[in-house]
Design a protein around this motif. Sequence first.
Motif, PDB file in Angstrom:
ATOM      1  N   TYR A  16       0.790  -1.158   0.030  1.00  0.00           N
ATOM      2  CA  TYR A  16      -0.160   0.035   0.134  1.00  0.00           C
ATOM      3  C   TYR A  16       0.971   1.328  -0.030  1.00  0.00           C
ATOM      4  N   VAL A  20       0.983   3.939  -3.075  1.00  0.00           N
ATOM      5  CA  VAL A  20       0.218   5.232  -2.830  1.00  0.00           C
ATOM      6  C   VAL A  20       1.258   6.389  -2.460  1.00  0.00           C
ATOM      7  N   ILE A  70      -1.657  12.641   2.192  1.00  0.00           N
ATOM      8  CA  ILE A  70      -2.738  13.475   1.213  1.00  0.00           C
ATOM      9  C   ILE A  70      -2.423  14.229   0.358  1.00  0.00           C
ATOM     10  N   MET A  73      -0.429  12.698  -2.329  1.00  0.00           N
ATOM     11  CA  MET A  73      -1.572  12.182  -3.438  1.00  0.00           C
ATOM     12  C   MET A  73      -1.938  13.240  -4.471  1.00  0.00           C
ATOM     13  N   GLU A  75      -3.276  16.347  -3.348  1.00  0.00           N
ATOM     14  CA  GLU A  75      -4.587  17.268  -2.821  1.00  0.00           C
ATOM     15  C   GLU A  75      -3.721  18.339  -2.247  1.00  0.00           C
ATOM     16  N   LEU A  82     -11.242  14.994   5.269  1.00  0.00           N
ATOM     17  CA  LEU A  82     -10.554  14.463   4.162  1.00  0.00           C
ATOM     18  C   LEU A  82      -9.538  13.378   4.926  1.00  0.00           C
ATOM     19  N   ASP A  85     -11.445  10.398   6.223  1.00  0.00           N
ATOM     20  CA  ASP A  85     -11.886   9.484   5.051  1.00  0.00           C
ATOM     21  C   ASP A  85     -10.734   8.856   4.425  1.00  0.00           C
ATOM     22  N   PHE A  86      -9.489   9.350   4.575  1.00  0.00           N
ATOM     23  CA  PHE A  86      -8.446   8.907   4.004  1.00  0.00           C
ATOM     24  C   PHE A  86      -8.157   7.660   4.925  1.00  0.00           C
ATOM     25  N   GLU A  89     -10.145   4.499   4.239  1.00  0.00           N
ATOM     26  CA  GLU A  89      -9.658   3.755   2.893  1.00  0.00           C
ATOM     27  C   GLU A  89      -8.491   3.186   3.075  1.00  0.00           C
ATOM     28  N   ASN A  92      -9.513  -0.190   4.874  1.00  0.00           N
ATOM     29  CA  ASN A  92     -10.480  -0.822   3.997  1.00  0.00           C
ATOM     30  C   ASN A  92      -9.631  -1.495   2.657  1.00  0.00           C
ATOM     31  N   THR A  93      -8.583  -0.765   2.366  1.00  0.00           N
ATOM     32  CA  THR A  93      -7.656  -1.383   1.109  1.00  0.00           C
ATOM     33  C   THR A  93      -6.925  -2.219   1.790  1.00  0.00           C
ATOM     34  N   PRO A 111     -15.817   0.979   6.288  1.00  0.00           N
ATOM     35  CA  PRO A 111     -15.108   1.394   7.566  1.00  0.00           C
ATOM     36  C   PRO A 111     -16.020   2.213   8.566  1.00  0.00           C
TER      37      PRO A 111
END
Lengths: 153, 119
Positions: A16, A20, A70, A73, A75, A82, A85-86, A89, A92-93, A111
């Motif tokens: 990951y 990322v 972030i 990535m 942003e 955010l 949210d991240f 994610e 989850n991944t 999540p």
Amino acid sequence: MDETHLKIFIKGTTNYFGQVARDAAEIGTPYLKEDNDNVILDYSAVIGISGSYRGCVYYTAPKEMIRKLIIHMGEHNADDALCADFVGEIANTIAGNAQEELGAGFMISVPIVLAGNPGSVRFPKDAPTFVIPIIWQGSKSYLLICVGESVTA
Amino acid sequence: MKLLIVDDSTLIRRAIERFANKFQFDEIRSANNGANALKEFKNFLPDVVTMDITMPEMDGLTCVEAILREKPEVQILVISALADKSTAVEAIKRGASGFLLKPFTEETLITSLEELFEE
């Protein structure tokens, strides 16, 4: 779930961050969580596990690290929403990727995200909770795995 | 050509939109779960959809089937972290045109969309 299974999550975490963040994360030595270990940082996410397994996958990280990721990535504005949210994610991944070796019976929930420090988080008692430290650009986050096989009657 | 992005993560929706700009879509819209995606789809009638699977209210695979009932020719790229091969097979069985495993990069997303357009 034993130490062999931990390698699945370590591999997923390494993959990951490699993809990322494009900057490898250092994985610290995993250890068994004790009752009085309070592993809660600024943002946390819990993924419920069901199907052939039961328990949860939990990821917690400091604000500084999530904001940096972030921005990395692409942003420009890493606000609180955010960041929360991240973290969801990421959890989850990493949990979803574990299906590759644990099979489709390793079913994951959406999540549940926690922002701020709720004081304490209770983990299921019927399976050991392993803590995997993840260090990226000097910041430390933690992946906690508390997963056992489902008992069928 | 119009694109609908469906994912419960704001960050992922924004990343897909940024990466997909290379294709110069006429319009891009997004939805944060399957139920909202279906509502948006009926108004927007996109040509291409990117679809997450694990979402609240309506999962992505159920949404794929519902969308295809509305517009069978739509191209759907399922983008999910669920890595068991059976998930990708199930997505294709339900009518998706492609499957991309998370985490994805700009390069892997662009390649997957290009493959979709070549079909």
